[in-house]
Design an enzyme around this catalytic site. Structure first.
Site, PDB file in Angstrom:
ATOM      1  N   LYS A 285     -27.051  23.563 -96.263  1.00 54.61           N
ATOM      2  CA  LYS A 285     -27.588  24.555 -97.190  1.00 54.61           C
ATOM      3  C   LYS A 285     -29.072  24.338 -97.447  1.00 54.61           C
ATOM      4  CE  LYS A 285     -23.056  24.739 -99.319  1.00 54.61           C
ATOM      5  NZ  LYS A 285     -22.236  24.207-100.428  1.00 54.61           N
TER       6      LYS A 285
ATOM      7  N   ARG B 215     -15.316  23.368-108.991  1.00 55.22           N
ATOM      8  CA  ARG B 215     -15.368  24.780-108.595  1.00 55.22           C
ATOM      9  C   ARG B 215     -13.956  25.348-108.597  1.00 55.22           C
ATOM     10  NH1 ARG B 215     -20.173  25.455-106.240  1.00 55.22           N
ATOM     11  NH2 ARG B 215     -19.827  27.509-107.112  1.00 55.22           N
TER      12      ARG B 215
ATOM     13  N   PRO C  34     -25.360  31.973-100.637  1.00 56.52           N
ATOM     14  CA  PRO C  34     -25.938  30.802 -99.992  1.00 56.52           C
ATOM     15  C   PRO C  34     -24.948  29.728 -99.570  1.00 56.52           C
ATOM     16  CG  PRO C  34     -26.434  30.767-102.334  1.00 56.52           C
ATOM     17  CD  PRO C  34     -25.612  31.984-102.073  1.00 56.52           C
ATOM     18  N   GLU C  35     -24.144  29.995 -98.544  1.00 58.87           N
ATOM     19  CA  GLU C  35     -23.481  28.894 -97.850  1.00 58.87           C
ATOM     20  C   GLU C  35     -24.280  28.716 -96.562  1.00 58.87           C
ATOM     21  OE1 GLU C  35     -19.201  28.708 -97.973  1.00 58.87           O
ATOM     22  OE2 GLU C  35     -19.120  29.814 -99.847  1.00 58.87           O
TER      23      GLU C  35
END
Length: 273
Positions: A52, A256, A2-3
């Site tokens: 998104k 991240r 999911p980008e």
DNA sequence: CCTCTATGGCGAA
DNA sequence: TCGCCCTAGAGGC
């Protein structure tokens, strides 16, 4: 994955399968039961994405907002559904004759009806989306050029650029020889515009293929081991760079894992690139 | 079987 | 900065 490209693709398939048609909605495992009950039996008008975020427009001014988060999946297929297996949080099934279709939502962070106010607030908060023809990249540039924050963090900030995630961040910085820790204000305008144009190309390719593939043909099997790489640095820490052979590094940035090649993306030392 | 990790982001401290 | 939400696949034993 999911980008932004995943959401754009999803919006397109929902639009194709459901636009103009009434649907039955349900929440087999209950989590989004309220949304499902409110929408059950209504007609889908359109589906769209921004960054998104996914929006499904229903008749009577109701807007469904979905965010997949890290694990969410919205599986859409043009046939009758089987009985739900596992944790299906929202199921949408065509309720008219012919050409059956269904969608199963799992693991999403958000699945809720938005008021016009919530919708407006979200649109206002999000930066330009490289997948939209009406995107204004200079809005992002105005944020980046005046920020001391690292470009690797700014690209992940959805209010700067909407739709870029950890994979596109790592890959776009590699392709432009930029170290993730370079401060935004140390980029030149031309560098940013080139990066943006490249993002548009890569993300559009992602929409077409459904996967993130950023490696140029001449580098795909550069190591000569018969393995076709689809990323230059993302999740390739400890392996040789496909361009220069240096060992790819990783470090946490903006919560991240960030990946870069220490030679192709030299550390910033207070000079312009 | 178990544990770890992941393409995201929110709210509390 | 940390914990948490939530799911699925990979890898270890």
């Amino acid at each position: 994955m999911p980008e932004g490209h995943t959401l754009r693709r999803l919006a397109d398939s929902l639009q194709t399968a459901f636009a103009g048609r009434p649907v039955r909605t349900s929440s087999p495992q209950g989590r989004f039961a309220e949304s499902a009950a409110l929408l059950d039996g209504s007609r889908v008008l359109a589906a769209d994405s921004l960054g998104k975020h996914l929006f499904v427009d229903f008749e009577d001014d109701r807007l469904l907002h979905v965010h997949l988060g890290l694990y969410g999946k919205f599986h859409v297929a043009r046939r009758l559904p089987d009985p739900p297996v596992g944790q299906v949080r929202l199921r949408m099934v065509t309720a008219d004759d012919g050409d059956p279709a269904y969608g199963d939502l799992r693991g999403a962070t958000a699945c809720e009806l938005f008021t016009p106010e919530q919708h407006r607030a979200l649109l206002e908060r999000l930066g330009p989306d490289p997948l939209r023809v009406d995107a204004e990249p200079l809005r992002a540039w105005e944020r980046i050029r005046r920020s001391r924050a690292p470009i690797g963090g700014l690209l992940m900030d959805q209010s700067v650029v909407a739709g870029v995630g950890n994979v596109y961040r790592a890959e776009i910085l590699f392709r432009h020889g930029l170290h993730p820790l370079r401060p935004g204000l140390a980029l030149r305008r031309a560098q940013f515009l080139a990066l943006w144009a490249d993002l548009v190309v890569l993300m559009q390719a992602g929409v077409r293929t459904g996967r993130i593939d950023t490696v140029r043909p001449e580098h795909v099997d550069r190591l000569g081991d018969g393995v076709r790489r689809h990323s230059y640095v993302y999740k390739r820490d400890g392996e040789p760079c496909l361009v220069c052979g240096s060992i790819v590094r990783t470090e946490e940035l903006a919560a991240r894992n960030s990946f870069w090649c220490p030679r192709c993306q030299p550390a910033y030392r207070g000079r312009a690139a």
